[in-house]
Design a protein around this motif. Structure first.
Motif, PDB file in Angstrom:
ATOM      1  N   CYS A  50      -1.735  -5.041   6.049  1.00  0.00           N
ATOM      2  CA  CYS A  50      -0.773  -5.472   7.066  1.00  0.00           C
ATOM      3  C   CYS A  50      -1.292  -5.038   8.438  1.00  0.00           C
ATOM      4  O   CYS A  50      -2.202  -4.218   8.528  1.00  0.00           O
ATOM      5  CB  CYS A  50       0.603  -4.869   6.783  1.00  0.00           C
ATOM      6  SG  CYS A  50       0.696  -3.100   7.086  1.00  0.00           S
ATOM      7  N   CYS A  53      -1.407  -1.244   9.279  1.00  0.00           N
ATOM      8  CA  CYS A  53      -2.412  -0.539   8.484  1.00  0.00           C
ATOM      9  C   CYS A  53      -3.821  -0.931   8.917  1.00  0.00           C
ATOM     10  O   CYS A  53      -4.723  -0.093   8.947  1.00  0.00           O
ATOM     11  CB  CYS A  53      -2.220  -0.817   7.004  1.00  0.00           C
ATOM     12  SG  CYS A  53      -0.777   0.013   6.313  1.00  0.00           S
ATOM     13  N   CYS A  65       0.392   5.895   1.908  1.00  0.00           N
ATOM     14  CA  CYS A  65       0.926   4.714   2.595  1.00  0.00           C
ATOM     15  C   CYS A  65       1.923   3.990   1.677  1.00  0.00           C
ATOM     16  O   CYS A  65       1.612   3.706   0.522  1.00  0.00           O
ATOM     17  CB  CYS A  65      -0.218   3.778   2.969  1.00  0.00           C
ATOM     18  SG  CYS A  65       0.339   2.244   3.730  1.00  0.00           S
ATOM     19  N   CYS A  67       3.043   0.938   1.829  1.00  0.00           N
ATOM     20  CA  CYS A  67       2.907  -0.523   1.729  1.00  0.00           C
ATOM     21  C   CYS A  67       2.612  -0.945   0.281  1.00  0.00           C
ATOM     22  O   CYS A  67       1.965  -0.218  -0.472  1.00  0.00           O
ATOM     23  CB  CYS A  67       1.788  -1.018   2.628  1.00  0.00           C
ATOM     24  SG  CYS A  67       2.162  -0.870   4.371  1.00  0.00           S
ATOM     25  N   CYS A  70      -1.436  -2.760   0.600  1.00  0.00           N
ATOM     26  CA  CYS A  70      -2.486  -2.362   1.551  1.00  0.00           C
ATOM     27  C   CYS A  70      -3.452  -1.362   0.913  1.00  0.00           C
ATOM     28  O   CYS A  70      -3.105  -0.644  -0.012  1.00  0.00           O
ATOM     29  CB  CYS A  70      -1.865  -1.738   2.796  1.00  0.00           C
ATOM     30  SG  CYS A  70      -0.977  -2.934   3.822  1.00  0.00           S
TER      31      CYS A  70
HETATM   32 ZN    ZN Z   1       0.339  -1.755   5.290  1.00  0.00          ZN
END
Ligand code: ZN
Ligand code: ZN
Length: 310
Positions: A50, A53, A65, A67, A70
């Motif tokens: 993303c 990131c 993270c 996400c 990611c």
């Molecule tokens: Zn991300």
């Protein structure tokens, strides 16, 4: 092994969907075994990060993270809800497994396109995947210690372990005539036979001599065969060389130290995280940028045939 049962079968049965009808069923089955799963794009490339990131600096904690997809294998999980969401988010994605201690897996990756071949005298039978390139993934239990990224002395045979990944059945990469599939002979994930473990840990593929008090020790602390008799002293000497280096030589000396510590990791005299911590600290002490430090660690480990830990 029962006599007459080939390992793996000379021709792996193509059985798309036979054992698991789809990615989701396969993914949940793997996760239930404790194998951390995630998705790659159809070409085996990581799913794009993303924007936040992608723009994050080297201090971004990829492991923590939140996400969904990611940072490649850092997104891997055993959480069924996250897995379902990933598969929905990347409908064409290839199912992949993060290898290493996190999943309890060390996988021998034999690629005949690079000259790799299955050696039945060395590699004991275990759960096996046939790959689209005509090769094999031999799924072994992680031995609880670091292993090099390649099987020493063997062309075309990689070891997928800490910091690694494999594409898993029933994935079919873009352009491949057939997918990854479990061989038709179901087998449990076995421990590596001692002879295989020895071969993994020796640069020459020969057995590592025991590092005993009577072993002849070189000034570097290395004894014959790559075993290390005095890891603490060797570590201290390697790091001191970076501290002593004149300004214009610090970068290259840090790279040399990274290779030295990578060799210690390969010899099981140092764990990867300690190596990274030590190199990061000595680099920072000598005014190297985070980027240069990461570059030195990555380059040093890869030059020694290990996956980059950063
Ligand atoms: Zn991300
Ligand atoms: Zn992130």
């Amino acid at each position: 092994m029962t006599a007459g049962v080939p390992h793996p079968p000379a021709r792996a049965a193509a059985q798309p969907g036979r054992r698991w009808p789809d990615r989701r069923a396969a993914a949940l089955h793997y996760a239930a075994r404790g194998w951390q799963v995630f998705v790659l794009g159809r070409t085996k490339r990581p799913v794009a990060n993303c924007e936040p990131c992608a723009g994050a600096g080297p201090d971004h904690d990829r492991e923590a993270c939140p996400c969904l997809t990611c940072h490649g294998f850092y997104a891997a999980t055993v959480d069924p809800e996250r897995i379902a969401a990933m598969l929905t988010a990347v409908p064409e994605g290839l199912l992949a497994i993060r290898t290493g201690a996190v999943s309890g897996l060390a996988i021998i990756d034999i690629d005949p396109r690079n000259g790799g071949r299955l050696d039945r005298t060395l590699m004991n039978p275990t759960a096996t995947v046939a790959t689209p390139g005509g090769g094999w993934h031999l799924y072994y239990a992680h031995p609880g210690r670091s292993l090099p990224g390649k099987l020493p002395g063997r062309i075309g045979v990689d070891i997928k372990t800490d910091g690694g990944l494999v594409v898993a059945p029933p994935s079919t990469p873009a352009g491949a005539a057939r997918g990854y599939r479990w061989t038709s002979q179901p087998r449990p994930v076995e421990e590596m036979a001692p002879r295989l473990l020895d071969a993994c840990q020796t640069r020459s593929g020969a057995p590592v001599p025991a590092a005993t008090g009577t072993a002849k020790t070189s000034p570097t602390g290395l004894v014959g065969g790559g075993a290390i008799s005095k890891p603490d002293a060797l570590l201290a000497a390697t790091l001191a060389a970076v501290d002593r280096a004149p300004q214009g030589r610090r970068r290259v000396t840090l790279y040399g130290a990274a290779r030295g510590l990578a060799r210690m990791v390969a010899a099981d005299a140092l764990n990867t995280l300690d190596a990274v911590d030590a190199l990061t600290a000595v680099g920072a002490r000598n005014q190297q940028t985070p980027r240069d430090i990461r570059g030195a660690i990555k380059g040093g480990f890869e030059a020694e045939g290990l996956p980059s830990p950063v």
